[in-house]
Design an enzyme around this catalytic site. Structure first.
Site, short mmCIF file in Angstrom:
data_model
loop_
_atom_site.label_atom_id
_atom_site.label_comp_id
_atom_site.label_asym_id
_atom_site.label_seq_id
_atom_site.Cartn_x
_atom_site.Cartn_y
_atom_site.Cartn_z
N LYS A 188 46.12 26.21 -77.55
CA LYS A 188 47.18 26.74 -76.69
C LYS A 188 48.07 25.58 -76.29
CE LYS A 188 47.96 30.84 -74.81
NZ LYS A 188 47.46 32.06 -75.41
N1 GLU Z 1 49.83 34.19 -77.45
C1 GLU Z 1 49.09 35.22 -78.10
C2 GLU Z 1 47.67 35.25 -77.59
O1 GLU Z 1 47.37 34.78 -76.52
C3 GLU Z 1 49.20 35.15 -79.62
C4 GLU Z 1 48.70 33.90 -80.24
C5 GLU Z 1 49.00 33.80 -81.72
O2 GLU Z 1 49.52 34.74 -82.30
O3 GLU Z 1 48.68 32.73 -82.28
O4 GLU Z 1 46.81 35.80 -78.20
#
Ligand code: GLU
Length: 427
Positions: A117
């Site tokens: 993240k």
């Molecule tokens: N931000 C989204 C999540 O928390 C998608 C992450 C992604 O597609 O890599 O799952």
């Protein structure tokens, strides 16, 4: 020179510690799995944490320095995957929790990715489009050694969108001297995005809601539902749930919410949001606060806003039969035993909102093949994978006689731990 002082926005309920919330569940699952100490230590520690400074010349000519983060929690199963959020109040602690949740989410979704993240501490509502683009490009340039289609693949998250993903893709491509669209997902269609990606998280929430209601033998006809948050996840979830027969009686965004026992016209709410940027003033029903929305007597509650909304303080007042977590970490660990004792089924975030990363995986596959799928194919495959993930979590929870949350952690951690064991430790 003026200094910009960011005011922490008032939290909706309170602020727990997301990393501790994640670790409490991790510890419980590790104990049930009898995880050996070394593997436990390995899995609780992120493999990489990068902090960069992002100096930008603002439109008024002054230089501002922002801070950017990327945490790679684990990459045992494959390249790390996870979104980038822009918010004034993000912390490394929060990003670490969110990165670990991505590892568990990808494991449950059965896609060949690890978890990561990232984020930039900034308030996008106070930035011009030019400043936003500069921040995104400089952040990407500073992360060139981290990002890569075989290494670490970002995506949208809170306050980031398709345009920002396109800038990430372009900046990376300029540096590697070729168009590399598989370096990021959630892009606009025209630069290698996937049909159905924007709606994917909400679609997954809808599939998990009906799967949970079927397990509980709840009648879906006239069943009611309240959705907290009206960003991409909340709005699409509300729309699809109402299209599939649930009565959406309450909606909210950061400015507060509305209740209408006769049901809210979600399309009207979406239109209002599109032209005003908030639900405030829409008159969709009687006004309620975000706290009140969580305590409504509804069949289904979808918290799709942000972390730590249902806590040890308000969990006892939640009356929904099913909670489907559209947001990441909307329930603090202290609320878990309270919800369990009330017999509320919680479809945990790492399962309920995994539709987004699942279609991100499809997007990455399509980019690498240079062959793009129809919307029907994307949606059918997504629904099948969501059902499989739901059933795997449900069966694990039954086997260990634990909640769906703990079942999800057990399933996820067991797979990553087994992968680590098979790969062995390089020295
Ligand atoms: N931000 C989204 C999540 O928390 C998608 C992450 C992604 O597609 O890599 O799952």
């Amino acid at each position: 020179m003026d200094t910009v002082v960011y005011k922490e926005p008032a939290p909706i309920v309170d602020r727990e510690n997301p990393f501790e919330s994640m670790m409490e569940r991790f510890d419980d699952a590790a104990e049930m799995l009898e995880l050996e100490r070394g593997v436990y230590e390995y899995l609780k520690t992120p493999v990489k944490q990068v902090t960069v400074s992002i100096p930008i010349q603002m439109d008024n000519g002054e230089i501002e320095v922002f801070e950017g983060y990327r945490v790679i929690h684990n990459d045992a199963i494959g390249p790390s995957k996870g979104g980038i959020r822009y918010a004034p109040d993000i912390t490394l602690n929060e990003i670490k929790a969110l990165a670990a949740w991505m590892t568990w989410k990808c494991s449950i979704a059965n896609i060949p990715f690890g978890g990561a993240k990232g984020g930039v501490k900034c308030d996008p509502s106070k930035l011009t489009p030019v400043e936003l683009e500069k921040i995104t490009r400089r952040f990407t340039a500073n992360m060139l050694d981290v990002f890569g289609p075989d290494k670490d693949i970002p995506a949208p998250d809170m306050n980031t969108n398709e345009q920002i993903m396109a800038w990430i893709m372009d900046t990376y491509s300029m540096h590697v001297r070729r168009t590399e669209n598989a370096v990021v997902t959630g892009k606009p269609l025209i630069v290698g995005g996937s049909l159905g990606r924007k709606e994917a998280t909400g679609r997954g929430v809808m599939v998990s809601t009906f799967a949970a209601m079927a397990k509980l033998r709840l009648n879906t006809k006239n069943a009611t539902c309240a959705v907290q948050g009206f960003g991409n996840v909340g709005s699409v979830s509300a729309k699809l749930l109402s299209e599939h027969g649930l009565k959406v009686v309450a909606l909210s965004d950061v400015n507060g919410g509305f209740i209408n026992k006769k049901g809210i016209d979600v399309n009207q709410a979406i239109e209002w949001m599109q032209h005003s940027g908030t639900l405030a003033g829409s008159g969709l029903g009687d006004k309620i606060t975000n706290e009140e929305l969580l305590e409504l007597e509804v069949d289904v509650l979808v918290p799709a806003a942000k972390e730590d909304q249902i806590t040890g303080r308000n969990a006892h007042a939640v009356k929904a039969k099913v909670i489907v977590e559209g947001a990441n970490g909307p329930t603090a660990a202290k609320a878990d035993p309270i919800l369990d004792s009330k017999g509320i089924m919680v479809v945990p975030d790492i399962l309920a909102n995994s539709g987004g990363v699942t279609v991100s995986y499809f997007e990455w596959v399509q980019d690498r093949q240079g062959y793009f799928w129809t919307l029907d194919r994307v949606n059918r495959r997504l629904e099948r994978m969501m059902h499989d993930a739901f059933n795997n979590v449900f069966n694990t929870a039954e086997k260990y006689k634990v909640s769906m949350r703990l079942g999800a952690y057990i399933l996820a951690i067991d797979k990553v731990a087994k992968t680590l064991k098979v790969r062995g430790i390089y020295a």
